[in-house]
Motif scaffolding. Structure first.
Motif, short mmCIF file in Angstrom:
data_model
loop_
_atom_site.label_atom_id
_atom_site.label_comp_id
_atom_site.label_asym_id
_atom_site.label_seq_id
_atom_site.Cartn_x
_atom_site.Cartn_y
_atom_site.Cartn_z
N ALA A 154 0.82 -1.20 0.00
CA ALA A 154 0.00 0.00 0.00
C ALA A 154 0.86 1.26 0.00
O ALA A 154 1.84 1.34 0.75
CB ALA A 154 -0.92 0.00 1.21
N ALA A 155 0.50 2.20 -0.82
CA ALA A 155 1.18 3.50 -0.86
C ALA A 155 0.44 4.47 0.05
O ALA A 155 -0.80 4.48 0.09
CB ALA A 155 1.21 4.03 -2.28
N THR A 163 -0.35 10.76 -8.67
CA THR A 163 -0.77 9.72 -9.61
C THR A 163 0.18 8.54 -9.52
O THR A 163 1.40 8.72 -9.52
CB THR A 163 -0.77 10.25 -11.05
N ILE A 164 -0.39 7.34 -9.44
CA ILE A 164 0.40 6.11 -9.46
C ILE A 164 0.32 5.53 -10.86
O ILE A 164 -0.77 5.25 -11.36
CB ILE A 164 -0.10 5.09 -8.44
N TYR A 165 1.44 5.38 -11.49
CA TYR A 165 1.48 4.81 -12.82
C TYR A 165 1.71 3.31 -12.69
O TYR A 165 0.86 2.60 -12.18
CB TYR A 165 2.54 5.52 -13.67
N ALA A 180 6.58 -9.30 -11.65
CA ALA A 180 5.35 -8.93 -12.34
C ALA A 180 5.17 -7.42 -12.29
O ALA A 180 5.57 -6.78 -11.32
CB ALA A 180 4.14 -9.62 -11.71
N THR A 181 4.56 -6.90 -13.34
CA THR A 181 4.31 -5.47 -13.46
C THR A 181 2.87 -5.26 -13.93
O THR A 181 2.38 -6.03 -14.75
CB THR A 181 5.26 -4.81 -14.45
N ILE A 182 2.24 -4.20 -13.43
CA ILE A 182 0.91 -3.83 -13.91
C ILE A 182 0.90 -2.33 -14.17
O ILE A 182 1.33 -1.54 -13.31
CB ILE A 182 -0.20 -4.25 -12.91
N ARG A 191 -4.26 -4.56 -8.91
CA ARG A 191 -4.17 -3.31 -8.17
C ARG A 191 -5.55 -2.77 -7.85
O ARG A 191 -6.49 -3.01 -8.59
CB ARG A 191 -3.36 -2.27 -8.95
N ASP A 192 -5.63 -2.07 -6.75
CA ASP A 192 -6.86 -1.39 -6.35
C ASP A 192 -6.50 0.08 -6.20
O ASP A 192 -5.92 0.48 -5.19
CB ASP A 192 -7.38 -1.97 -5.03
N ASP A 193 -6.82 0.87 -7.20
CA ASP A 193 -6.40 2.27 -7.19
C ASP A 193 -7.13 3.08 -6.12
O ASP A 193 -6.61 4.09 -5.66
CB ASP A 193 -6.64 2.89 -8.57
N ALA A 194 -8.30 2.65 -5.71
CA ALA A 194 -9.01 3.35 -4.64
C ALA A 194 -8.26 3.21 -3.31
O ALA A 194 -8.38 4.08 -2.44
CB ALA A 194 -10.43 2.81 -4.50
#
Length: 114
Positions: free
Chosen positions: A22-23, A29-31, A48-50, A70-73
């Motif tokens: 978690a950030a 913005t997370i790329y 792995a990369t997303i 990933r869960d951007d929320a």
């Protein structure tokens, strides 16, 4: 901004683990988000990369066994690891491109026993 990884542990071969990272902080913005690993005596390697569009890339050694999501929320990236093998034993690190700066989380140990 910092990344906090969790979910490592000890599992028998054939088992599963789910890593989370978690950030937190002043996130713009997370790329791309990614997982790397480093086994004793070896170089750190990409697992792995997303991308922000949800495009995924896997190392050949984990293709079909690991799933990155990933869960951007929640500003969180996950790594679902199934059919684990002793060769997957390593310290796993998350990495994220946040505001065009690549940041690393602390490592989390994954140990797969035979």
């Amino acid at each position: 901004v910092q990344l906090q990884a969790s979910g490592g542990g000890v599992v028998q071969a054939g088992g599963s683990l789910r890593l989370s990272c978690a950030a937190s902080g002043s996130i713009g913005t997370i790329y791309s988000m990614a997982w790397y690993r480093q086994a004793p005596g070896k170089q750190r390697e990409s697992v792995a990369t997303i991308t922000s569009d949800g495009i995924t890339v896997y190392a050949d050694s984990v293709e079909g066994r690991f799933t990155i999501s990933r869960d951007d929320a929640k500003n969180t990236v996950y790594l679902q690891m199934d059919s684990l093998e002793p060769g997957d034993t390593a310290v796993y690190y998350c990495n994220a491109n946040i505001n065009y700066i690549y940041l690393w989380g602390q490592g989390t140990q994954v140990t797969v026993s035979s």
